[in-house]
Design an enzyme around this catalytic site. Structure first.
Site, short mmCIF file in Angstrom:
data_model
loop_
_atom_site.label_atom_id
_atom_site.label_comp_id
_atom_site.label_asym_id
_atom_site.label_seq_id
_atom_site.Cartn_x
_atom_site.Cartn_y
_atom_site.Cartn_z
N HIS A 1 -8.81 -0.53 9.51
CA HIS A 1 -7.96 -1.03 8.42
C HIS A 1 -8.61 -2.23 7.75
O HIS A 1 -9.13 -3.12 8.43
CB HIS A 1 -6.58 -1.41 8.98
CG HIS A 1 -5.58 -1.81 7.94
ND1 HIS A 1 -5.35 -1.08 6.80
CD2 HIS A 1 -4.73 -2.87 7.89
CE1 HIS A 1 -4.39 -1.67 6.09
NE2 HIS A 1 -4.02 -2.76 6.73
N GLN B 1 0.84 -1.19 0.00
CA GLN B 1 0.00 0.00 0.00
C GLN B 1 0.88 1.24 0.00
O GLN B 1 1.57 1.53 0.98
CB GLN B 1 -0.93 0.02 1.22
CG GLN B 1 -1.88 1.22 1.20
CD GLN B 1 -2.85 1.22 2.36
OE1 GLN B 1 -3.10 0.19 2.97
NE2 GLN B 1 -3.42 2.38 2.66
N CYS C 1 -6.63 1.15 1.70
CA CYS C 1 -6.56 -0.25 2.14
C CYS C 1 -7.77 -1.05 1.67
O CYS C 1 -7.64 -2.23 1.32
CB CYS C 1 -6.41 -0.35 3.66
SG CYS C 1 -7.76 0.37 4.60
N ASP D 1 -2.29 -8.06 3.32
CA ASP D 1 -2.33 -6.73 3.93
C ASP D 1 -1.21 -5.91 3.30
O ASP D 1 -0.03 -6.15 3.56
CB ASP D 1 -2.15 -6.85 5.44
CG ASP D 1 -2.20 -5.50 6.15
OD1 ASP D 1 -2.16 -4.45 5.47
OD2 ASP D 1 -2.28 -5.50 7.39
#
Length: 267
Positions: free
Chosen positions: A183, A103, A109, A198
């Site tokens: 998140h 990211q 996200c 992630d």
């Protein structure tokens, strides 16, 4: 809730580009996913709880699970610190054929979690139609996770699709630079194992093999209970959505629901 954090909690504050965070809402995610290449007959669906009887309401098959969680909880932050050493050691199980990206855009996200869900199910017949995701996969096949994250930040068409979807949520739309304290991440199955995707972490997180009598959704529910909710048991702001085969009109309930939490991912 809207999702926004990245990079071991604090890194998002160094990002120069920010997008409007997506709300944890099936309609919002479906609007965005369809715009970037999700095929007809597939959609995101609310997961109303972690118990077996509630998981049973989710249409099957399930191809990916999205989790929005409160990243500012002290217990969650401690979990991340403990996890970091393992991930950076390179000793955990992974696969070169997983599509993973970092990211590099603040508050993206949720966008990245959707892209991880779609890209890592590219083998499912009909799940992807020609569009941004297929092109992004082809162009970024040999790119590093960091390069893919940078390229996404340059993709103005995707930013436009993401921001437009974010504006359709059932709660007030936050500013692009807002810090929502939540998140978004994604869980996918690969070769019978579950991986947490992630973009704020250095690599996918391996969460073990799926038992023979279990499913991706069942296994993810256990992971969420033990490795997320257990670290913030008094906080109700956890939200899950599943990428599924859209049920037929007969018995199709809640596919276009209003989301199961009020938070949005912002890191």
């Amino acid at each position: 809730a809207h999702g926004a954090a990245a990079g071991w909690i604090t890194r998002k504050h160094t990002m120069s580009i920010h997008w409007i965070p997506l709300e944890s809402n099936p309609q919002v995610l479906n609007d965005f996913a369809t715009g970037v290449g999700l095929g007809d007959g597939f959609s995101f669906h609310d997961v109303w709880g972690l118990e077996p009887e509630l998981l049973g309401f989710v249409p099957k098959p399930c191809y990916a699970v999205m989790l929005l969680y409160p990243i500012t909880e002290p217990g969650i932050q401690e979990k991340h610190r403990e996890e970091r050493a393992l991930l950076e050691s390179g000793k955990q199980k992974t696969s070169e054929t997983l599509f993973f990206m970092k990211q590099e855009v603040g508050n993206a996200c949720g966008t990245i979690a959707v892209l991880h869900a779609l890209a890592n199910n590219r083998h499912v017949d009909g799940l992807l139609k020609e569009g941004f995701v297929t092109k992004f996969l082809a162009d970024g096949e040999k790119a590093t996770p960091e390069e893919r994250g940078h390229d996404l930040g340059e993709a103005r068409d995707v930013q436009s699709a993401s921001d437009q979807a974010a504006a359709t949520g059932s709660t007030s739309t936050p500013e692009a630079t807002a810090d929502t304290g939540h998140h978004f991440i994604c869980f996918v199955e690969h070769d019978g194992h579950v991986y947490e995707m992630d973009g704020g972490k250095p690599c996918p997180v391996h969460h073990g093999a799926i038992p023979a009598a279990s499913t991706l959704l069942d296994h993810v529910a256990l992971v969420v209970k033990e490795k997320f909710v257990a670290h913030a048991p008094e906080n109700p702001n956890f939200s899950l959505l599943a990428l599924v085969k859209t049920p037929s009109e007969e018995g199709a309930e809640g596919v276009e629901g209003e989301g199961n939490a009020e938070a949005a991912g912002d890191q």
